[in-house]
Design an enzyme around this catalytic site. Sequence first.
Site, PDB file in Angstrom:
ATOM      1  N   ASN A   7       0.866  -1.184   0.000  1.00 55.90           N
ATOM      2  CA  ASN A   7       0.000   0.000   0.000  1.00 55.90           C
ATOM      3  C   ASN A   7       0.903   1.235   0.000  1.00 55.90           C
ATOM      4  O   ASN A   7       1.508   1.559   1.016  1.00 55.90           O
ATOM      5  CB  ASN A   7      -0.884  -0.048   1.255  1.00 55.90           C
ATOM      6  CG  ASN A   7      -1.867   1.106   1.323  1.00 55.90           C
ATOM      7  OD1 ASN A   7      -1.895   1.971   0.449  1.00 55.90           O
ATOM      8  ND2 ASN A   7      -2.667   1.136   2.379  1.00 55.90           N
ATOM      9  N   ARG A  90      -2.847  -2.120  -3.227  1.00 57.04           N
ATOM     10  CA  ARG A  90      -4.016  -1.271  -3.048  1.00 57.04           C
ATOM     11  C   ARG A  90      -3.864  -0.077  -3.994  1.00 57.04           C
ATOM     12  O   ARG A  90      -2.834   0.601  -3.986  1.00 57.04           O
ATOM     13  CB  ARG A  90      -4.062  -0.776  -1.611  1.00 57.04           C
ATOM     14  CG  ARG A  90      -5.247   0.113  -1.360  1.00 57.04           C
ATOM     15  CD  ARG A  90      -5.293   0.554   0.077  1.00 57.04           C
ATOM     16  NE  ARG A  90      -6.441   1.423   0.280  1.00 57.04           N
ATOM     17  CZ  ARG A  90      -6.700   2.038   1.417  1.00 57.04           C
ATOM     18  NH1 ARG A  90      -5.903   1.873   2.447  1.00 57.04           N
ATOM     19  NH2 ARG A  90      -7.751   2.821   1.524  1.00 57.04           N
ATOM     20  N   HIS A 179     -12.367   3.644   0.265  1.00 59.54           N
ATOM     21  CA  HIS A 179     -12.335   2.671   1.369  1.00 59.54           C
ATOM     22  C   HIS A 179     -13.110   1.422   0.983  1.00 59.54           C
ATOM     23  O   HIS A 179     -13.643   0.717   1.841  1.00 59.54           O
ATOM     24  CB  HIS A 179     -12.981   3.229   2.657  1.00 59.54           C
ATOM     25  CG  HIS A 179     -12.233   4.337   3.314  1.00 59.54           C
ATOM     26  ND1 HIS A 179     -12.866   5.409   3.910  1.00 59.54           N
ATOM     27  CD2 HIS A 179     -10.898   4.548   3.466  1.00 59.54           C
ATOM     28  CE1 HIS A 179     -11.954   6.223   4.407  1.00 59.54           C
ATOM     29  NE2 HIS A 179     -10.761   5.733   4.148  1.00 59.54           N
ATOM     30  N   LEU A 207     -14.394   4.916  10.406  1.00 57.41           N
ATOM     31  CA  LEU A 207     -14.070   6.210  11.014  1.00 57.41           C
ATOM     32  C   LEU A 207     -12.602   6.248  11.402  1.00 57.41           C
ATOM     33  O   LEU A 207     -12.199   5.685  12.419  1.00 57.41           O
ATOM     34  CB  LEU A 207     -14.947   6.436  12.253  1.00 57.41           C
ATOM     35  CG  LEU A 207     -16.465   6.218  12.062  1.00 57.41           C
ATOM     36  CD1 LEU A 207     -17.200   6.461  13.370  1.00 57.41           C
ATOM     37  CD2 LEU A 207     -17.014   7.113  10.954  1.00 57.41           C
ATOM     38  N   GLY A 210      -9.108   9.230   7.483  1.00 59.57           N
ATOM     39  CA  GLY A 210     -10.067   9.299   6.384  1.00 59.57           C
ATOM     40  C   GLY A 210     -11.322   8.598   6.880  1.00 59.57           C
ATOM     41  O   GLY A 210     -11.207   7.608   7.596  1.00 59.57           O
ATOM     42  N   ARG A 239      -9.967  16.656   6.080  1.00 60.37           N
ATOM     43  CA  ARG A 239     -10.898  16.972   4.994  1.00 60.37           C
ATOM     44  C   ARG A 239     -12.222  17.480   5.556  1.00 60.37           C
ATOM     45  O   ARG A 239     -12.730  16.946   6.545  1.00 60.37           O
ATOM     46  CB  ARG A 239     -11.177  15.731   4.140  1.00 60.37           C
ATOM     47  CG  ARG A 239      -9.973  15.185   3.415  1.00 60.37           C
ATOM     48  CD  ARG A 239     -10.404  14.082   2.432  1.00 60.37           C
ATOM     49  NE  ARG A 239      -9.258  13.368   1.902  1.00 60.37           N
ATOM     50  CZ  ARG A 239      -8.997  12.073   2.164  1.00 60.37           C
ATOM     51  NH1 ARG A 239      -9.814  11.364   2.919  1.00 60.37           N
ATOM     52  NH2 ARG A 239      -7.937  11.504   1.647  1.00 60.37           N
ATOM     53  N   ARG A 283      -7.362  11.918  18.986  1.00 65.10           N
ATOM     54  CA  ARG A 283      -6.964  11.862  20.405  1.00 65.10           C
ATOM     55  C   ARG A 283      -6.515  13.225  20.903  1.00 65.10           C
ATOM     56  O   ARG A 283      -6.823  13.605  22.035  1.00 65.10           O
ATOM     57  CB  ARG A 283      -5.844  10.831  20.600  1.00 65.10           C
ATOM     58  CG  ARG A 283      -6.355   9.412  20.549  1.00 65.10           C
ATOM     59  CD  ARG A 283      -5.233   8.438  20.366  1.00 65.10           C
ATOM     60  NE  ARG A 283      -4.613   8.605  19.056  1.00 65.10           N
ATOM     61  CZ  ARG A 283      -3.795   7.718  18.490  1.00 65.10           C
ATOM     62  NH1 ARG A 283      -3.471   6.631  19.131  1.00 65.10           N
ATOM     63  NH2 ARG A 283      -3.302   7.940  17.297  1.00 65.10           N
ATOM     64  N   GLU A 382      -7.924  -4.556   5.607  1.00 70.04           N
ATOM     65  CA  GLU A 382      -7.864  -4.336   4.162  1.00 70.04           C
ATOM     66  C   GLU A 382      -6.790  -5.205   3.514  1.00 70.04           C
ATOM     67  O   GLU A 382      -6.965  -5.672   2.391  1.00 70.04           O
ATOM     68  CB  GLU A 382      -7.598  -2.850   3.888  1.00 70.04           C
ATOM     69  CG  GLU A 382      -8.818  -2.011   4.244  1.00 70.04           C
ATOM     70  CD  GLU A 382      -8.517  -0.538   4.425  1.00 70.04           C
ATOM     71  OE1 GLU A 382      -7.813  -0.196   5.395  1.00 70.04           O
ATOM     72  OE2 GLU A 382      -8.967   0.259   3.603  1.00 70.04           O
TER      73      GLU A 382
HETATM   74  P1  ADP Z   1      -6.088   6.238   8.456  1.00 67.67           P
HETATM   75  O1  ADP Z   1      -5.872   4.761   8.122  1.00 67.67           O
HETATM   76  O2  ADP Z   1      -7.176   6.879   7.669  1.00 67.67           O
HETATM   77  O3  ADP Z   1      -4.836   7.051   8.499  1.00 67.67           O
HETATM   78  P2  ADP Z   1      -6.865   5.209  11.059  1.00 67.67           P
HETATM   79  O4  ADP Z   1      -7.993   4.332  10.721  1.00 67.67           O
HETATM   80  O5  ADP Z   1      -5.578   4.599  11.468  1.00 67.67           O
HETATM   81  O6  ADP Z   1      -6.624   6.295   9.934  1.00 67.67           O
HETATM   82  O7  ADP Z   1      -7.367   6.167  12.245  1.00 67.67           O
HETATM   83  C1  ADP Z   1      -6.533   7.139  12.804  1.00 67.67           C
HETATM   84  C2  ADP Z   1      -7.335   7.967  13.793  1.00 67.67           C
HETATM   85  O8  ADP Z   1      -7.845   7.107  14.816  1.00 67.67           O
HETATM   86  C3  ADP Z   1      -6.471   9.021  14.468  1.00 67.67           C
HETATM   87  O9  ADP Z   1      -7.054  10.305  14.336  1.00 67.67           O
HETATM   88  C4  ADP Z   1      -6.479   8.585  15.922  1.00 67.67           C
HETATM   89  O10 ADP Z   1      -6.525   9.680  16.798  1.00 67.67           O
HETATM   90  C5  ADP Z   1      -7.769   7.809  16.041  1.00 67.67           C
HETATM   91  N1  ADP Z   1      -7.705   6.940  17.217  1.00 67.67           N
HETATM   92  C6  ADP Z   1      -6.894   5.899  17.436  1.00 67.67           C
HETATM   93  N2  ADP Z   1      -7.090   5.412  18.686  1.00 67.67           N
HETATM   94  C7  ADP Z   1      -8.023   6.178  19.270  1.00 67.67           C
HETATM   95  C8  ADP Z   1      -8.657   6.214  20.548  1.00 67.67           C
HETATM   96  N3  ADP Z   1      -8.348   5.339  21.485  1.00 67.67           N
HETATM   97  N4  ADP Z   1      -9.572   7.159  20.766  1.00 67.67           N
HETATM   98  C9  ADP Z   1      -9.886   8.044  19.824  1.00 67.67           C
HETATM   99  N5  ADP Z   1      -9.337   8.081  18.607  1.00 67.67           N
HETATM  100  C10 ADP Z   1      -8.421   7.163  18.333  1.00 67.67           C
END
Ligand code: ADP
Length: 395
Positions: A7, A90, A179, A207, A210, A239, A283, A382
């Site tokens: 990826n 991907r 996604h 969630l 992205g 976004r 976070r 994925e």
């Molecule tokens: P992507 O693959 O789109 O980069 P992820 O699915 O890895 O994103 O999600 C990342 C997001 O998940 C970050 O904004 C992170 O803060 C949030 N996240 C991870 N763990 C927690 C948690 N315990 N509480 C709240 N948000 C969280």
Amino acid sequence: MKILVVNCGSSSLKYQLIDSETEVMEAKGLCERIGIDGRLTHQVTGKDKYVVEAPMPDHTAAIELVMKALVDPEHGVIASTDEIDAIGHRVLHGGPTLTTPMLVDQHVKDVIRECFDLGPLHNPANLMGIEACEAAMPGKPNAVVFDTTFGMAMPESHYLYAIPYKYYEKYGVRRYGFHGTSHTFVSQEAIKFGGLKPDAKVIVCHLGNGASVSASIGGKCVDTSMGLTPLEGLIMGTRSGDVDPAVVQYIANKEGMDVNEVLNLLNKKSGMLGLSGVSSDFRDVEAAKNEGNHLAAVALEAFRYRVAKYIGAYTAAMNGVDAIAFTAGVGENDKVARKEICSYLTYLGVKIDDERNDVRGVNRVISADDSAVKVMLIPTNEELAIARETVALIK
Ligand code: ADP
């Protein structure tokens, strides 16, 4: 069979080596700062991380380092790269013509290139990843799995924008959705794990940084919240999601910006980052809220409200919903977000069980037994979905 799943981002390359018979991930890793300096973090399942700082001028150099790490006598997991049966990539955008997973040939690469302007951040990197693997492992089959495939099942009335039809005919301007690998995987897992009927109506909330929501019946997409590009739909890390397109013109005129600059603002400086002014990371925004930051609190509420609004819309789109599944970074880890989103859905008979909801990263039903809709946590995978598709193509 051993499948290497790749990826690629513009300066990064994530990979997993998956045994397709056992579906066990044997190793995973991440190359970062490609084109800048280069850092590889490699980890064999069950062992410590192995970090290599080495120059990675391009994705080909990165893949060569990945190969070296995989066969390293101490930190590796295979004796030779000959053990890799195929590579699954991907790819963000296949445009209107590449609509299913397929083996790479010159035509596939040409179309991925033609779609650079539909996926300017991802498609060039995805193509570099494919070419790097072709160079590093000549003769091995490379398969591509598109993020857009799931959304290609939408009916015409759901995917067309209400703009002159000629723009669809001339340029393929339509809603594609992204996604897709995750929505396919999670909707199918939800049906299996939840013991639902095969044609169940499922809403998946992916969630993360992205973010997107999908509605599917029996795993087949009815609607999904991202559009021509991943900008449409939910509020995300950086976004904006849905905005009145007139906002683009208005800001451009007021700030002396052009359309590209405003789109860049909506893609990279908006969402949780733009609204809270704190961070794109959920976070950090949560921490700021807990310290009394008003806009951080508003941003979190706006995010959850938008998800709930889409769930309402998608329940109408399917004339009902049997299950709602949460996945990705926030969906898998943030019980407060899940609970608050579901607090908008009591009119549907949704009831969350707080004890069951106190969970992270495993398949679980988090609704009460008397909830009218089954709510679940289903971690996305994925890479496994891409490995499965790759095996299906080479068999
Ligand atoms: P992507 O693959 O789109 O980069 P992820 O699915 O890895 O994103 O999600 C990342 C997001 O998940 C970050 O904004 C992170 O803060 C949030 N996240 C991870 N763990 C927690 C948690 N315990 N509480 C709240 N948000 C969280």
